[in-house]
Design a protein around this motif. Structure first.
Motif, PDB file in Angstrom:
ATOM      1  N   SER A  13       0.916  -1.116   0.089  1.00 46.78           N
ATOM      2  CA  SER A  13      -0.031  -0.047  -0.130  1.00 46.78           C
ATOM      3  C   SER A  13       0.875   1.297  -0.044  1.00 46.78           C
ATOM      4  O   SER A  13       1.882   1.357   0.784  1.00 46.78           O
ATOM      5  N   LYS A  45      -7.162   1.294  -6.510  1.00 44.82           N
ATOM      6  CA  LYS A  45      -7.206   2.694  -6.160  1.00 44.82           C
ATOM      7  C   LYS A  45      -8.420   2.812  -5.328  1.00 44.82           C
ATOM      8  O   LYS A  45      -9.570   2.391  -5.630  1.00 44.82           O
ATOM      9  N   HIS A  46      -8.275   3.270  -4.061  1.00 47.91           N
ATOM     10  CA  HIS A  46      -9.542   3.200  -3.099  1.00 47.91           C
ATOM     11  C   HIS A  46     -10.067   4.745  -3.249  1.00 47.91           C
ATOM     12  O   HIS A  46      -9.222   5.626  -3.691  1.00 47.91           O
ATOM     13  N   ASP A  47     -11.411   4.891  -3.653  1.00 49.28           N
ATOM     14  CA  ASP A  47     -11.981   6.242  -3.891  1.00 49.28           C
ATOM     15  C   ASP A  47     -13.032   6.521  -2.607  1.00 49.28           C
ATOM     16  O   ASP A  47     -13.905   5.749  -2.617  1.00 49.28           O
ATOM     17  N   GLU A  88     -19.480  -1.463   0.142  1.00 49.19           N
ATOM     18  CA  GLU A  88     -18.314  -1.447  -0.175  1.00 49.19           C
ATOM     19  C   GLU A  88     -17.674  -2.753  -0.069  1.00 49.19           C
ATOM     20  O   GLU A  88     -17.699  -3.334   0.933  1.00 49.19           O
ATOM     21  N   THR A  90     -14.419  -5.011   0.848  1.00 45.36           N
ATOM     22  CA  THR A  90     -13.054  -4.790   1.799  1.00 45.36           C
ATOM     23  C   THR A  90     -11.828  -4.972   0.593  1.00 45.36           C
ATOM     24  O   THR A  90     -12.010  -5.326  -0.646  1.00 45.36           O
ATOM     25  N   LEU A  91     -10.897  -4.544   1.011  1.00 41.62           N
ATOM     26  CA  LEU A  91      -9.584  -4.729   0.191  1.00 41.62           C
ATOM     27  C   LEU A  91      -9.527  -5.897  -0.183  1.00 41.62           C
ATOM     28  O   LEU A  91      -9.100  -6.351  -1.606  1.00 41.62           O
ATOM     29  N   THR A 107      -1.776  -0.737  -3.713  1.00 43.85           N
ATOM     30  CA  THR A 107      -2.908  -0.186  -3.607  1.00 43.85           C
ATOM     31  C   THR A 107      -2.515   1.101  -3.287  1.00 43.85           C
ATOM     32  O   THR A 107      -1.475   1.578  -2.766  1.00 43.85           O
ATOM     33  N   TYR A 110      -5.597   3.046   0.434  1.00 41.59           N
ATOM     34  CA  TYR A 110      -6.124   2.265   1.825  1.00 41.59           C
ATOM     35  C   TYR A 110      -5.057   2.463   2.963  1.00 41.59           C
ATOM     36  O   TYR A 110      -4.567   1.423   3.523  1.00 41.59           O
TER      37      TYR A 110
END
Length: 171
Positions: A13, A45-47, A88, A90-91, A107, A110
């Motif tokens: 990450s 990519k987390h948004d 959502e 989870t990763l 990532t 996160y």
């Protein structure tokens, strides 16, 4: 290329305390170096906000508007899967859905996740590290830190990739 299943692929990450810290710029540099080395890499990519990849009027958008929960778009060179969700993932759930023919997964976004972290720190933007030292595998910064992990310059993509290659036995 690794012969690992997706649960064995190294996940790193790229984190920072704030937006506009240089995470994306660092990832771009790392990706260019990684491609020179012939590695296959995925980025998740987390948004925190709702994003939309569909363009109004396009077929995929029309299918979603008509009620499809999952729409896949495929061409000879790209595949995208758009999934409408109430909650959502989870990763780890996102990672399970990635192809298993990559050597490394990055990532971004996160920062509270449980994956090994490389923290980006720029002295003009930050006052202190965001992550606990035990969460970090490295720091990328314009100043040096002595917290028990390697500290790389913001432009040292080669050094960071060498570090990752050694740490995760990538060739």
């Amino acid at each position: 290329m690794n012969s690992m299943n997706s649960s064995q692929i190294p996940v790193v990450s790229i984190v920072a305390r704030h937006s506009n810290s240089g995470k994306t710029t660092l990832l771009e540099k790392l990706l260019r170096e990684i491609k020179k080395r012939g590695w296959r890499v995925a980025v998740v990519k987390h948004d925190a906000h709702e994003f939309d990849m569909d363009k109004p009027g396009k077929d995929s958008w029309r299918f979603t508007q008509a009620g499809a929960d999952v729409v896949a778009i495929s061409s000879p060179y790209k595949t995208a899967i758009l999934e409408t969700r109430e909650l959502e993932r989870t990763l780890d759930e996102v990672l399970e859905r990635l192809p298993d023919d990559v050597d490394l997964i990055f990532t971004e976004g996160y920062k509270h996740g449980n994956k090994p972290k490389i923290e980006v720190f720029r002295s003009a933007v930050h006052q202190e590290l965001f992550s606990k030292p035990e969460e970090l595998i490295a720091i990328v910064s314009d100043v040096q830190f002595e917290v028990g992990v390697p500290c790389f310059d913001l432009d040292d993509a080669v050094g960071i990739c060498d570090f990752l290659a050694e740490k995760y036995q990538l060739s």
